[in-house]
Scaffold this motif. Structure first.
Motif, mmCIF file in Angstrom:
data_model
loop_
_atom_site.group_PDB
_atom_site.id
_atom_site.type_symbol
_atom_site.label_atom_id
_atom_site.label_comp_id
_atom_site.label_asym_id
_atom_site.label_seq_id
_atom_site.Cartn_x
_atom_site.Cartn_y
_atom_site.Cartn_z
ATOM 1 N N VAL A 78 40.377 36.779 38.659
ATOM 2 C CA VAL A 78 39.229 37.231 39.447
ATOM 3 C C VAL A 78 38.009 37.452 38.556
ATOM 4 C CG1 VAL A 78 38.328 39.120 40.853
ATOM 5 C CG2 VAL A 78 40.627 38.237 41.276
ATOM 6 N N ALA A 79 38.219 38.087 37.389
ATOM 7 C CA ALA A 79 37.094 38.346 36.487
ATOM 8 C C ALA A 79 36.451 37.048 36.022
ATOM 9 C CB ALA A 79 37.562 39.166 35.281
ATOM 10 N N GLY A 80 37.274 36.083 35.646
ATOM 11 C CA GLY A 80 36.735 34.794 35.225
ATOM 12 C C GLY A 80 36.012 34.088 36.359
ATOM 13 N N ALA A 98 26.362 43.134 37.318
ATOM 14 C CA ALA A 98 27.671 42.641 37.737
ATOM 15 C C ALA A 98 28.596 42.470 36.538
ATOM 16 C CB ALA A 98 27.512 41.310 38.470
ATOM 17 N N THR A 99 28.041 42.024 35.419
ATOM 18 C CA THR A 99 28.849 41.855 34.213
ATOM 19 C C THR A 99 29.385 43.186 33.715
ATOM 20 O OG1 THR A 99 27.658 39.864 33.539
ATOM 21 C CG2 THR A 99 28.780 41.093 31.814
ATOM 22 N N VAL A 100 28.548 44.212 33.752
ATOM 23 C CA VAL A 100 28.984 45.541 33.319
ATOM 24 C C VAL A 100 30.092 46.065 34.234
ATOM 25 C CG1 VAL A 100 28.278 47.926 32.976
ATOM 26 C CG2 VAL A 100 26.754 46.067 32.278
ATOM 27 N N VAL A 101 29.938 45.842 35.538
ATOM 28 C CA VAL A 101 30.969 46.275 36.486
ATOM 29 C C VAL A 101 32.289 45.574 36.208
ATOM 30 C CG1 VAL A 101 31.672 46.246 38.914
ATOM 31 C CG2 VAL A 101 29.336 46.889 38.293
ATOM 32 N N VAL A 102 32.227 44.266 35.980
ATOM 33 C CA VAL A 102 33.443 43.503 35.660
ATOM 34 C C VAL A 102 34.104 44.055 34.401
ATOM 35 C CG1 VAL A 102 34.320 41.258 34.914
ATOM 36 C CG2 VAL A 102 32.718 41.391 36.818
ATOM 37 N N ALA A 103 33.308 44.352 33.379
ATOM 38 C CA ALA A 103 33.861 44.873 32.125
ATOM 39 C C ALA A 103 34.542 46.216 32.336
ATOM 40 C CB ALA A 103 32.751 45.007 31.078
ATOM 41 N N GLN A 140 52.610 39.426 28.124
ATOM 42 C CA GLN A 140 51.817 38.860 29.220
ATOM 43 C C GLN A 140 50.673 39.794 29.585
ATOM 44 O OE1 GLN A 140 53.835 37.570 32.857
ATOM 45 N NE2 GLN A 140 52.031 38.155 34.035
ATOM 46 N N VAL A 141 50.944 41.083 29.628
ATOM 47 C CA VAL A 141 49.897 42.052 29.953
ATOM 48 C C VAL A 141 48.770 41.978 28.924
ATOM 49 C CG1 VAL A 141 49.354 44.519 30.063
ATOM 50 C CG2 VAL A 141 51.378 43.634 31.229
ATOM 51 N N ILE A 142 49.122 41.900 27.647
ATOM 52 C CA ILE A 142 48.108 41.855 26.590
ATOM 53 C C ILE A 142 47.292 40.566 26.666
ATOM 54 C CG2 ILE A 142 47.760 41.746 24.096
ATOM 55 C CD1 ILE A 142 50.200 43.586 23.815
ATOM 56 N N VAL A 143 47.979 39.432 26.835
ATOM 57 C CA VAL A 143 47.271 38.147 26.922
ATOM 58 C C VAL A 143 46.325 38.139 28.116
ATOM 59 C CG1 VAL A 143 47.564 35.681 27.379
ATOM 60 C CG2 VAL A 143 49.029 36.811 25.707
ATOM 61 N N CYS A 144 46.796 38.594 29.267
ATOM 62 C CA CYS A 144 45.957 38.596 30.469
ATOM 63 C C CYS A 144 44.795 39.585 30.341
ATOM 64 C CB CYS A 144 46.802 38.923 31.698
ATOM 65 S SG CYS A 144 47.965 37.615 32.156
ATOM 66 N N ALA A 145 45.033 40.703 29.658
ATOM 67 C CA ALA A 145 43.954 41.670 29.460
ATOM 68 C C ALA A 145 42.850 41.067 28.595
ATOM 69 C CB ALA A 145 44.502 42.944 28.820
ATOM 70 N N LEU A 146 43.234 40.394 27.519
ATOM 71 C CA LEU A 146 42.231 39.749 26.660
ATOM 72 C C LEU A 146 41.518 38.620 27.404
ATOM 73 C CD1 LEU A 146 44.147 39.675 23.263
ATOM 74 C CD2 LEU A 146 42.248 41.150 23.909
ATOM 75 N N ALA A 147 42.286 37.882 28.207
ATOM 76 C CA ALA A 147 41.671 36.809 28.989
ATOM 77 C C ALA A 147 40.657 37.375 29.977
ATOM 78 C CB ALA A 147 42.755 36.024 29.722
ATOM 79 N N ALA A 148 41.015 38.492 30.612
ATOM 80 C CA ALA A 148 40.096 39.116 31.567
ATOM 81 C C ALA A 148 38.835 39.605 30.875
ATOM 82 C CB ALA A 148 40.800 40.282 32.269
ATOM 83 N N PHE A 149 38.984 40.173 29.678
ATOM 84 C CA PHE A 149 37.826 40.687 28.951
ATOM 85 C C PHE A 149 36.959 39.559 28.404
ATOM 86 C CE2 PHE A 149 35.677 43.168 25.532
ATOM 87 C CZ PHE A 149 35.113 44.118 26.369
ATOM 88 N N ALA A 150 37.526 38.339 28.339
ATOM 89 C CA ALA A 150 36.735 37.193 27.881
ATOM 90 C C ALA A 150 35.610 36.879 28.855
ATOM 91 C CB ALA A 150 37.626 35.965 27.716
ATOM 92 N N ALA A 151 35.796 37.249 30.132
ATOM 93 C CA ALA A 151 34.764 36.950 31.136
ATOM 94 C C ALA A 151 33.466 37.708 30.864
ATOM 95 C CB ALA A 151 35.298 37.255 32.534
ATOM 96 N N PRO A 152 33.480 39.037 30.794
ATOM 97 C CA PRO A 152 32.221 39.735 30.483
ATOM 98 C C PRO A 152 31.708 39.442 29.080
ATOM 99 C CG PRO A 152 34.063 41.284 30.519
ATOM 100 C CD PRO A 152 34.567 39.984 31.088
ATOM 101 N N PHE A 153 32.624 39.173 28.142
ATOM 102 C CA PHE A 153 32.190 38.821 26.785
ATOM 103 C C PHE A 153 31.410 37.511 26.813
ATOM 104 C CE2 PHE A 153 32.672 36.794 22.670
ATOM 105 C CZ PHE A 153 32.368 37.818 21.795
ATOM 106 N N SER A 154 31.955 36.528 27.549
ATOM 107 C CA SER A 154 31.277 35.237 27.655
ATOM 108 C C SER A 154 29.955 35.369 28.391
ATOM 109 C CB SER A 154 32.176 34.238 28.397
ATOM 110 O OG SER A 154 31.521 33.000 28.553
ATOM 111 N N MET A 202 47.636 42.281 36.175
ATOM 112 C CA MET A 202 46.694 41.954 35.111
ATOM 113 C C MET A 202 46.327 40.484 35.132
ATOM 114 S SD MET A 202 45.222 43.981 32.977
ATOM 115 C CE MET A 202 43.621 43.200 32.920
ATOM 116 N N LEU A 203 47.269 39.634 35.527
ATOM 117 C CA LEU A 203 46.960 38.211 35.681
ATOM 118 C C LEU A 203 45.917 38.016 36.783
ATOM 119 C CD1 LEU A 203 47.446 35.174 35.210
ATOM 120 C CD2 LEU A 203 49.318 35.320 36.871
ATOM 121 N N ALA A 204 46.096 38.715 37.900
ATOM 122 C CA ALA A 204 45.136 38.609 39.002
ATOM 123 C C ALA A 204 43.752 39.084 38.561
ATOM 124 C CB ALA A 204 45.627 39.433 40.194
ATOM 125 N N VAL A 205 43.699 40.160 37.787
ATOM 126 C CA VAL A 205 42.419 40.674 37.294
ATOM 127 C C VAL A 205 41.741 39.631 36.400
ATOM 128 C CG1 VAL A 205 41.340 42.403 35.799
ATOM 129 C CG2 VAL A 205 43.060 43.102 37.466
#
Length: 314
Positions: free
Chosen positions: A149-151, A253-258, A222-236, A143-146
């Protein structure tokens, strides 16, 4: 006003970190204690109740303090940084602070075997894998890697709505995920490496279970924090700009990332929250042993293998 409401909610959640003793050794919730005993499958005879409850109270007390510090830091970050939604920052601060506090409670263990009392120790060194299932570690690190990469993808594509959104979401969230992951790894190793002090085999087994519980909370957060961090990318990147009176459709591309982030988060959370993870250290370190419910004087648990545990100086 919303921040104050979230602080009140966080305080209520905070007390859930100490369901058995409320961080004190005097009053004990017998219902919560019985639930824990049933979940781990270990007896708690009268002779061992005192030392084991002392360990539980010590850990819950540190979880409360860690959660309180996390709440304060989360609230300060939300207020000073004017982050939206501030409630998520506060709740993450409480959750991760409580998890780190519970882990550090093992490192600064207050329990010591009385002078002259028998001592039981393990004949081999324990590792993180003895307390955390491999699938949990894979979920947390994956999840950290995701998140990274998403960001990175969204930054490379230049798809953010405005420059001001980048530090507020991507930098704050994604950059926070890496220190959280590093801190989790450090505390996990401290939990596994900390010397154990016990006067009976049952007490040592309970110590293993409590360490595994602390480690699980760290990995889950850690999983929850990284998941929210990853979702911040398409949100931003404007995923939700398509909602409202003047919709602006997000890029493909944003939709795919989400979608990838949501799928990865669902898999990671599923891996960490399923399975008898509380019994993992018993299966790893106490395979083939049985504990006599009436009591445990270290002769009640006899090794089936010669290299697992035995009497030795702590």
């Amino acid at each position: 006003m919303d921040t104050i409401i979230w602080i009140v909610v966080a305080v209520a959640v905070l007390w859930g970190f100490a369901p058995i003793t409320l961080g004190r050794g005097g009053r004990v919730s017998t219902t919560q204690l019985a639930t824990l005993c049933a979940a781990v499958g270990l007896p708690l005879p009268d002779a061992s109740t005192g030392p084991i409850l002392a360990r539980i109270a010590h850990r819950e007390r540190w979880s409360l303090w860690g959660g309180a510090i996390g709440l304060a830091l989360g609230a300060l970050t939300a207020i000073v940084g004017r982050l939206e939604p501030g409630g998520a920052v506060i709740m993450l601060g409480v959750a991760f602070g409580g998890a780190v506090g519970g882990g550090l409670a093992t490192v600064v263990a207050g329990h010591r075997v009385p002078a002259g009392a028998p001592r039981v120790a393990r004949s081999r060194r324990t590792a993180v894998g003895d307390y955390v299932p491999v699938r949990h570690l894979i979920a947390a690190r994956g999840m950290l890697a995701v998140a990274i990469v998403a960001g990175g993808v969204e930054l490379i594509l230049g798809a953010t709505r405005t420059a001001s959104d980048v530090p507020a979401l991507l930098i704050v969230c994604v950059v926070v995920a890496l220190p959280v992951a590093v801190l989790t790894e450090v505390v996990l190793r401290l939990v596994a490496d900390r010397p154990q002090h016990a006067s009976t085999s049952l007490e040592l087994a309970w110590d293993d279970v409590l360490r595994a519980d602390a480690a699980h909370q760290l990995v889950l957060n850690q999983v929850i924090v990284c998941a929210l961090a990853a979702f911040a990318a398409p949100f931003s990147a404007g995923l939700f700009d398509g909602i409202g009176p003047s919709p602006v459709p997000p890029s493909g591309a944003t939709v795919v990332v989400a979608v990838v982030v949501l799928a990865a988060a669902a898999v990671a959370v599923g891996l960490v929250t399923t399975g008898p993870w509380r019994r993992h250290p018993l299966d790893r370190l106490w395979a083939g042993r049985s504990f006599d419910p009436p009591g445990d004087d270290s002769s009640a648990t006899r090794p089936i293998g010669a290299s697992d545990a035995g009497r030795a100086p702590c």
